[in-house]
Design a protein around this motif. Structure first.
Motif, PDB file in Angstrom:
ATOM      1  N   TRP A  48      -1.669 124.238 100.806  1.00 41.58           N
ATOM      2  CA  TRP A  48      -0.430 124.095 101.574  1.00 41.58           C
ATOM      3  C   TRP A  48       0.489 125.286 101.308  1.00 41.58           C
ATOM      4  CZ3 TRP A  48       4.816 123.896 101.144  1.00 41.58           C
ATOM      5  CH2 TRP A  48       5.518 123.292 102.194  1.00 41.58           C
ATOM      6  N   LEU A  49       0.562 125.714 100.030  1.00 36.83           N
ATOM      7  CA  LEU A  49       1.444 126.837  99.684  1.00 36.83           C
ATOM      8  C   LEU A  49       0.945 128.148 100.303  1.00 36.83           C
ATOM      9  CD1 LEU A  49       2.290 125.893  95.996  1.00 36.83           C
ATOM     10  CD2 LEU A  49       3.913 126.119  97.879  1.00 36.83           C
ATOM     11  N   ARG A  50      -0.374 128.291 100.361  1.00 33.52           N
ATOM     12  CA  ARG A  50      -0.931 129.492 101.002  1.00 33.52           C
ATOM     13  C   ARG A  50      -0.521 129.529 102.484  1.00 33.52           C
ATOM     14  NH1 ARG A  50      -5.296 128.726  97.635  1.00 33.52           N
ATOM     15  NH2 ARG A  50      -6.432 127.469  99.162  1.00 33.52           N
ATOM     16  N   ALA A  51      -0.619 128.369 103.115  1.00 37.21           N
ATOM     17  CA  ALA A  51      -0.232 128.297 104.529  1.00 37.21           C
ATOM     18  C   ALA A  51       1.262 128.581 104.689  1.00 37.21           C
ATOM     19  CB  ALA A  51      -0.573 126.916 105.088  1.00 37.21           C
ATOM     20  N   ALA A  52       2.073 128.107 103.731  1.00 34.76           N
ATOM     21  CA  ALA A  52       3.526 128.337 103.795  1.00 34.76           C
ATOM     22  C   ALA A  52       3.839 129.823 103.642  1.00 34.76           C
ATOM     23  CB  ALA A  52       4.228 127.536 102.711  1.00 34.76           C
ATOM     24  N   GLU A  53       3.068 130.519 102.789  1.00 34.29           N
ATOM     25  CA  GLU A  53       3.297 131.963 102.609  1.00 34.29           C
ATOM     26  C   GLU A  53       2.963 132.722 103.886  1.00 34.29           C
ATOM     27  OE1 GLU A  53       1.404 133.430  99.090  1.00 34.29           O
ATOM     28  OE2 GLU A  53       2.689 132.219  97.803  1.00 34.29           O
ATOM     29  N   ASP A  54       1.909 132.276 104.574  1.00 33.93           N
ATOM     30  CA  ASP A  54       1.569 132.899 105.855  1.00 33.93           C
ATOM     31  C   ASP A  54       2.701 132.706 106.862  1.00 33.93           C
ATOM     32  OD1 ASP A  54      -0.791 133.629 104.792  1.00 33.93           O
ATOM     33  OD2 ASP A  54      -1.978 132.023 105.711  1.00 33.93           O
ATOM     34  N   SER A  66      13.480 127.670  94.638  1.00 32.64           N
ATOM     35  CA  SER A  66      14.760 126.952  94.717  1.00 32.64           C
ATOM     36  C   SER A  66      14.574 125.471  95.023  1.00 32.64           C
ATOM     37  CB  SER A  66      15.650 127.600  95.778  1.00 32.64           C
ATOM     38  OG  SER A  66      14.959 127.646  97.005  1.00 32.64           O
ATOM     39  N   GLY A  67      13.339 125.022  95.078  1.00 31.70           N
ATOM     40  CA  GLY A  67      13.081 123.579  95.235  1.00 31.70           C
ATOM     41  C   GLY A  67      13.147 123.088  96.661  1.00 31.70           C
ATOM     42  N   LEU A  68      13.212 123.999  97.630  1.00 31.38           N
ATOM     43  CA  LEU A  68      13.368 123.545  99.019  1.00 31.38           C
ATOM     44  C   LEU A  68      12.092 122.901  99.565  1.00 31.38           C
ATOM     45  CD1 LEU A  68      15.490 126.434 100.577  1.00 31.38           C
ATOM     46  CD2 LEU A  68      16.247 124.244  99.668  1.00 31.38           C
ATOM     47  N   PHE A  69      10.920 123.236  98.974  1.00 30.28           N
ATOM     48  CA  PHE A  69       9.670 122.620  99.439  1.00 30.28           C
ATOM     49  C   PHE A  69       9.475 121.219  98.860  1.00 30.28           C
ATOM     50  CE2 PHE A  69       7.559 126.999 100.253  1.00 30.28           C
ATOM     51  CZ  PHE A  69       8.136 127.032 101.506  1.00 30.28           C
TER      52      PHE A  69
END
Lengths: 356, 268
Positions: A48-54, A66-69
């Motif tokens: 999921w984090l990889r997809a978020a970085e994309d 900052s805890g927004l995820f």
């Protein structure tokens, strides 16, 4: 120091503070709904984090740090939620005695000075006790009479018990937050994949075995229901056999077994269960029941008090207050005063004074 | 059947607007009769749909839109019966028309066909959740219509035929107070259903977030009006904000999930 603590206590117990914290919580919830959130399953976080970085580029790191995820588990959200809990707790403690006394009928008779500060009041020239009694007890409600040094006070009330709804509502909100915290801290979830029917799979304190799989269909062939026949084993011995269906979990020793998925394969049916232990759930539901009952009674059944004060100077003061519809209450007070006038035949009453 | 109910509602709305313009008693009476007829016909349409599908008509987006419009009309007629103010209808029934227009015109015919539901949607808690939400939202829609009337009244204090501002405000408060327990019950029943279906009673999904925001806005409305003496425009705007949040929960969230590429289990 003591003075500062007392000031802080009373500040956090103010209704205005609670109201603005509710507004703050609503704003933070709305903001959180706009942010993508990490899935509940930790195993899926890396992908999921990889997809978020994309998607977000370098901003993704800042958002994660900052805890927004994980907004609803971060101080961004828990700060206003915690402040609201504190405010509710103090607010409930401050008002508990008064609300309990009113709700259980132990109402202190107001002094004439206090009555004079009531929002709505009408003064009628009469000392006719029978008139006052007829007016107030003519309705559906109990009238209580208190003689005080030659003067008479009558009380008429509506929805007195509903005042306890306020306590139920506050208690419900507090329990809800406590239950949610317990769920978050002590709740356990485990995905259980059964890929070989007939073979036990460990869930932790016990094991489960898939003995059968059924799919009911509608006439058009689409699935109507799934059913997994599951045996629960303790120390190798079958202790319970239960069908588990979607929306109908099995239960054993505080663990719920939910049917989450099914994949047909050549080697047999692959069934996914979720083993769930959530000690906060029942508390949350009990809190929800209290809250629903509390809001229903508090806001829909407003408490109304009407006093009739027979003074020495030959006047009767009708004074009242309500937690509900002020305009409607003022109209009812005028009707009462009109009925009193008809009983004693004096001048028409003056309109109610709204003095606060 | 649903189209006939919609036509009756449209007629009722026009009659209420005519009543607002000309203040003839008979216009108000005929409008109320037409609105009552629309309510019955729409209810019959929903029941027939349920019978045809072999389930309660409470699961698809289309069905909820129908139910929302029906609940708005039902809440309005209860209010008119209690207040004897047909002029309220001119401000409330257009919202029911809007919701039913969305239902009847906003979905392709394939989505309007009554289909069997997937196993996860077969739950009594889901039925309670949806029905309560529709009733709560319907009351919110009525309160929003009343708030528009209140703001019009405030701007034109000399306007003839409009009830006093305090009567409108009292009716708005009563409507929100009546609807709020249903919103609470909707959250409660939804939580129970989610726990048995997905294993979590609250997942902070966009739909859940906005349902909570809506509930909080109405709670602020009731808290402020009952305990802090909030009156007038502030309450009217809060009721409108509550309704805007309701619409966001119902239709806006689906758009948000798609636009922001968020994840949601609330896609039926």
């Amino acid at each position: 120091m003591k003075g500062i603590l007392r000031q802080a206590w009373h500040y956090w117990g103010r209704l205005g503070v609670a109201t603005w914290l509710l507004v703050g919580l609503a704003l933070m919830t709305a903001l959180g709904s706009l942010l993508p959130q990490l899935p509940p399953n930790p195993a899926a976080h890396a992908g999921w984090l990889r997809a978020a970085e994309d998607k977000f580029g370098p901003l993704a790191r800042v958002m994660r740090a900052s805890g927004l995820f994980s907004f609803f588990r971060s101080p961004w959200f828990w700060a206003p939620a915690g402040a609201l809990t504190l405010s509710l707790f103090i607010c409930t403690l401050i008002r508990f005695r008064t609300v309990w006394r009113i709700g259980t009928g132990r109402v202190r008779r107001p002094t004439s000075e206090e009555l004079s500060r009531y929002r709505y009041q009408v003064r009628i020239r009469t000392a006719d006790l029978a008139a006052a009694r007829a007016v107030l007890s003519g309705g559906r409600f109990r009238t209580r009479e208190t003689p005080v040094k030659g003067r008479i006070v009558l009380l008429d009330e509506r929805n007195r018990l509903a005042r306890l709804g306020t306590l139920a509502m506050h208690l419900g909100l507090l329990l809800l937050l406590v239950g949610a915290t317990i769920s978050g801290l002590a709740g356990r979830r485990k995905s259980v994949i059964i890929s070989r029917p007939g073979e036990p799979v460990s869930v932790g304190p016990f094991a489960v075995r898939l003995d059968g799989w059924h799919v009911d269909t509608y006439p058009d062939g689409s699935p109507a229901d799934y059913r997994a026949d599951v045996a629960i084993l303790q120390d190798g011995r079958v202790v319970r056999e239960a069908p588990i269906r979607v929306n109908h979990p099995g239960r054993y020793r505080g663990v719920s077994l939910l049917l989450m998925g099914h994949t047909p394969s050549a080697g047999g049916d692959r069934v996914e269960l979720l083993a769930l232990h959530d000690p906060g759930y029942l508390l949350v539901i009990a809190a929800g029941v209290l809250l629903t009952a509390g809001v229903g009674t508090t806001f829909y059944l407003p408490h109304e008090q009407m006093w009739a004060w027979m003074a020495d100077d030959g006047t009767m003061t009708l004074a009242g207050r309500t937690t509900g519809n002020q305009a409607g209450f003022a109209r009812r007070l005028m009707r009462l005063a009109e009925r009193a006038r008809q009983h004693v035949g004096t001048d028409p009453p003056s309109p109610p004074q709204a003095d606060s | 059947m649903l189209n006939i109910g919609f036509d009756a509602l449209l007629a009722a709305t026009l009659l209420y607007l005519a009543y607002l313009a000309w203040q003839r008693l008979w216009l108000g009476q005929v409008a109320a009769a037409a609105a009552g007829l629309a309510l019955l016909v729409l209810a019959a349409g929903l029941v027939l749909r349920g019978v045809a599908a072999g389930r309660w008509p409470l699961t698809s987006h289309f069905e909820f839109a129908l139910l929302f419009g029906w609940a708005t009309l039902a809440a309005y007629l209860l209010l008119e019966r209690a207040t004897r103010q047909p002029v309220f209808g001119a401000f409330v029934t257009p919202l029911a028309v809007g919701m039913l227009s969305y239902a009847l015109l906003g979905f392709p015919s394939a989505e309007r066909v009554a289909r069997p539901v997937s196993p996860v949607l077969r739950s009594v808690w889901l039925e309670i959740h949806v029905l309560s939400a529709a009733l709560g939202y319907g009351a919110g829609a009525v309160a929003a219509g009343m708030s528009v009337l209140f703001l019009v009244r405030e701007r034109r204090p000399q306007a003839e035929g409009l009830p006093a501002a305090e009567i409108i405000e009292a009716a708005t408060r009563q409507t929100v107070a009546a609807g709020f327990p249903f919103l609470s019950l909707a959250l409660l029943a939804g939580a129970i259903w989610a726990q048995t279906a997905w294993g979590h009673y609250w997942g902070w999904e966009p739909k859940e977030c906005w349902a909570l925001v809506t509930w909080l806005v109405y709670l602020v409305f009731l808290h402020g009006s009952a305990l802090r003496g909030w009156r007038g425009r502030r309450l009217a705007w809060l009721a409108l904000l509550g309704f805007a949040c309701t619409l966001m929960t119902f239709v806006g969230v689906d758009w948000l999930v798609e636009a922001a590429r968020l994840e949601s289990l609330h896609v039926f």
